[in-house]
Design a protein around this motif. Structure first.
Motif, short mmCIF file in Angstrom:
data_model
loop_
_atom_site.label_atom_id
_atom_site.label_comp_id
_atom_site.label_asym_id
_atom_site.label_seq_id
_atom_site.Cartn_x
_atom_site.Cartn_y
_atom_site.Cartn_z
N MET A 77 1.76 8.56 7.03
CA MET A 77 1.74 9.10 8.46
C MET A 77 1.46 7.92 9.25
O MET A 77 0.42 7.13 8.95
N LYS A 78 2.39 7.38 10.13
CA LYS A 78 2.26 6.28 11.03
C LYS A 78 1.93 6.83 12.25
O LYS A 78 2.55 7.59 12.99
N ILE A 79 0.88 6.03 13.04
CA ILE A 79 0.66 6.13 14.58
C ILE A 79 0.57 4.95 15.17
O ILE A 79 -0.03 4.04 14.86
N ASP A 80 1.63 4.72 16.00
CA ASP A 80 1.77 3.41 16.74
C ASP A 80 0.83 3.59 17.95
O ASP A 80 0.47 4.60 18.35
N VAL A 81 0.53 2.55 18.30
CA VAL A 81 -0.52 2.24 19.52
C VAL A 81 0.01 3.05 20.50
O VAL A 81 -1.22 3.49 21.38
N ILE A 82 1.17 3.35 21.20
CA ILE A 82 1.50 3.98 22.23
C ILE A 82 1.28 5.54 22.09
O ILE A 82 0.97 6.37 23.34
N ASP A 83 0.97 6.11 20.80
CA ASP A 83 0.82 7.58 20.52
C ASP A 83 -0.57 7.60 20.15
O ASP A 83 -1.34 8.97 19.65
N TYR A 84 -1.68 6.51 19.93
CA TYR A 84 -2.73 6.72 19.27
C TYR A 84 -3.75 7.27 20.28
O TYR A 84 -4.01 7.09 21.66
N VAL B 159 0.96 -1.19 -0.04
CA VAL B 159 0.09 0.01 -0.05
C VAL B 159 0.78 1.21 0.02
O VAL B 159 0.53 2.25 -0.62
N ARG B 160 2.01 1.11 0.89
CA ARG B 160 2.89 2.30 0.87
C ARG B 160 3.43 2.57 -0.23
O ARG B 160 3.74 3.88 -0.85
N GLU B 161 3.76 1.58 -1.13
CA GLU B 161 4.44 1.81 -2.48
C GLU B 161 3.66 2.37 -3.38
O GLU B 161 4.00 3.04 -4.49
N SER B 162 2.41 1.92 -3.34
CA SER B 162 1.41 2.44 -4.16
C SER B 162 0.84 3.62 -4.07
O SER B 162 0.84 4.55 -4.74
N ILE B 163 0.73 4.36 -2.64
CA ILE B 163 0.31 5.46 -2.33
C ILE B 163 1.31 6.56 -2.39
O ILE B 163 1.22 7.70 -2.46
N ASP C 50 -2.26 12.81 -5.12
CA ASP C 50 -3.89 12.95 -4.83
C ASP C 50 -4.07 12.21 -3.42
O ASP C 50 -5.31 12.54 -3.04
N LYS C 51 -3.54 11.58 -2.82
CA LYS C 51 -3.65 10.69 -1.71
C LYS C 51 -2.65 10.77 -0.44
O LYS C 51 -1.47 10.99 -1.31
N LYS C 52 -2.93 10.53 0.76
CA LYS C 52 -1.87 10.19 1.54
C LYS C 52 -2.54 9.27 2.60
O LYS C 52 -3.58 8.58 2.47
N LEU C 53 -1.40 8.62 2.98
CA LEU C 53 -1.70 7.08 3.98
C LEU C 53 -1.55 7.37 5.27
O LEU C 53 -0.54 8.15 5.73
N ILE C 54 -2.50 6.99 6.10
CA ILE C 54 -2.31 7.18 7.65
C ILE C 54 -2.54 5.63 7.95
O ILE C 54 -3.53 4.92 7.79
N THR C 55 -1.59 5.03 8.83
CA THR C 55 -1.44 3.73 9.25
C THR C 55 -1.69 3.62 10.94
O THR C 55 -0.91 4.50 11.43
N TYR D 44 -9.09 12.34 0.65
CA TYR D 44 -7.96 12.38 0.34
C TYR D 44 -7.00 11.32 1.17
O TYR D 44 -5.83 11.04 0.76
N ASN D 45 -7.48 11.06 2.09
CA ASN D 45 -6.87 10.02 3.09
C ASN D 45 -7.04 8.53 2.84
O ASN D 45 -8.23 8.07 2.50
N VAL D 46 -6.13 7.51 2.81
CA VAL D 46 -6.58 6.20 2.96
C VAL D 46 -6.01 5.77 4.38
O VAL D 46 -4.82 5.85 4.66
N VAL D 47 -6.97 5.37 5.22
CA VAL D 47 -6.70 4.89 6.59
C VAL D 47 -6.59 3.37 6.58
O VAL D 47 -7.51 2.46 6.26
N ILE D 48 -5.34 2.85 7.38
CA ILE D 48 -5.40 1.37 7.47
C ILE D 48 -5.02 1.23 9.18
O ILE D 48 -4.01 1.71 9.61
N ILE D 49 -6.00 0.39 9.83
CA ILE D 49 -5.80 0.18 11.24
C ILE D 49 -5.32 -1.35 11.17
O ILE D 49 -6.04 -2.30 10.79
#
Length: 343
Positions: free
Chosen positions: A54-61, A38-42, A78-83, A112-117
């Motif tokens: 943009m990465k959010i680890d559990v300790i910072d969530y 996904v990262r390589e695509s977006i 066009d898009k950005k990724l948030i994991t 414009y966001n793609v969010v993956i939890i």
């Protein structure tokens, strides 16, 4: 919204994806692999990764931290990724689930966001079947698509091992690949390390074909039996035995992160079996339901019957803390030693 499998998600990815997704299931290796795809695509441009990946680890969530991440526009894309990585959905309070849903609802405004939890194995219960989804799964499915990552087994896993060998410039017959999965176990994290190690070994010795003898000489036998004994020692408070077992693992150079993952999975299996025993299910019925080896099920059921559900869940919570400590700093086996003494 229905639950889809990881291979269906990867097919969608080739056509382009949008919205939010929840990665869950037993195969953590494929979650990481798919996230990288996904990262390589977006976010193909590494120079803009700071803005678009943009990465959010559990300790910072927190729900507010996720909302803050949604707002900025992507940079030259066009898009950005948030994991969001490592979130324990089953451990969240109803209010926290509602807050997460409120943020995910805002995706319509920030489309414009793609969010993956991405949820670690054993930390999200979708329900017993597609027609009986858990209340949490139903609620989250209104705002995101659940993607199930099942354990890879059989010919598919053997083929995957063969491709890994080929990527390192060596060959292995399907029989040798199958033997490696029987000898070293079916964890894709473990098999990834073993295929790399075996490849370097045979190339260093002037060959390009991996044999059964190479596996016996170089690879580490499956951890499951040893991990089961270690997990039981931790649960039973036998810290002296557990510390000795850890020393053996350290000597064998078992990756502490992988070891903690295997301990966590063992405890998750014990929790599931304990719950089914409490429902009056027999070991034979549990074996059939979980598609687990009957002998192994009997051993696990015997262990689970002598432990309280509260203690099992407390041990799993400690494993989650240990996982965060292992990922946040290079402490080697120290967090695992704390786990042994922490229950």
């Amino acid at each position: 919204m229905e639950i889809i499998r990881d291979d269906s998600f990867r097919k969608q990815l080739k056509k382009g994806i949008s919205g939010a997704f929840l990665f869950f299931g037993d195969e953590d290796y494929m979650k990481v692999h798919t996230l990288n795809a996904v990262r390589e695509s977006i976010c193909p441009e590494s120079s803009f990764a700071l803005f678009n990946d943009m990465k959010i680890d559990v300790i910072d969530y927190s729900a507010s931290a996720l909302l803050d991440a949604l707002m900025p526009m992507p940079m030259m894309s066009d898009k950005k990724l948030i994991t969001v990585n490592g979130l324990n959905i089953d451990g969240m309070r109803p209010k926290e689930i509602d807050e997460l849903c409120d943020v995910l609802a805002a995706l319509e405004e920030y489309d414009y966001n793609v969010v993956i939890i991405s949820v670690p194995a054993g930390q999200f219960d979708p329900g017993s079947n597609p027609k009986k989804l858990s209340s949490t799964c139903r609620k989250l499915s209104e705002y995101l698509t659940p993607v199930r990552f099942d354990t890879v087994t059989g010919a598919k896993l053997t083929g995957w091992v063969g491709k890994h060998f080929a990527s390192h410039g060596v060959n292995a017959t399907p029989e040798v690949c199958a033997f490696l999965t029987e000898y070293a176990g079916k964890s894709m994290y473990t098999l990834s390390n073993e295929t790399e190690k075996l490849s370097f070994y045979v190339l260093e010795n002037g060959r390009n074909t991996v044999t059964r003898d190479d596996i016996l000489k170089v690879s580490i036998p499956e951890l499951s039996a040893d991990v089961f004994a270690l997990a039981n020692a931790i649960l039973d408070g036998k810290s002296d035995y557990a510390m000795k077992a850890l020393e053996v693992m350290r000597f064998r150079r078992v990756d502490p992160l992988i070891l903690n993952g295997e301990i966590s999975k063992t405890i998750c299996d014990l929790i599931i079996i304990k719950a089914l025993l409490n429902e009056g299910k027999s070991a034979f019925e549990i074996s059939s339901m979980l598609k687990m080896n009957e002998f192994r099920t009997k051993i696990y059921a015997q262990s689970a019957s002598g432990k309280s559900m509260e203690r099992l869940k407390a041990a799993l919570a400690l494993c989650v803390e240990t996982d965060a400590q292992l990922k946040l700093s290079q402490q080697g086996y120290i967090p695992l030693e704390r786990l042994v003494c922490g229950l």
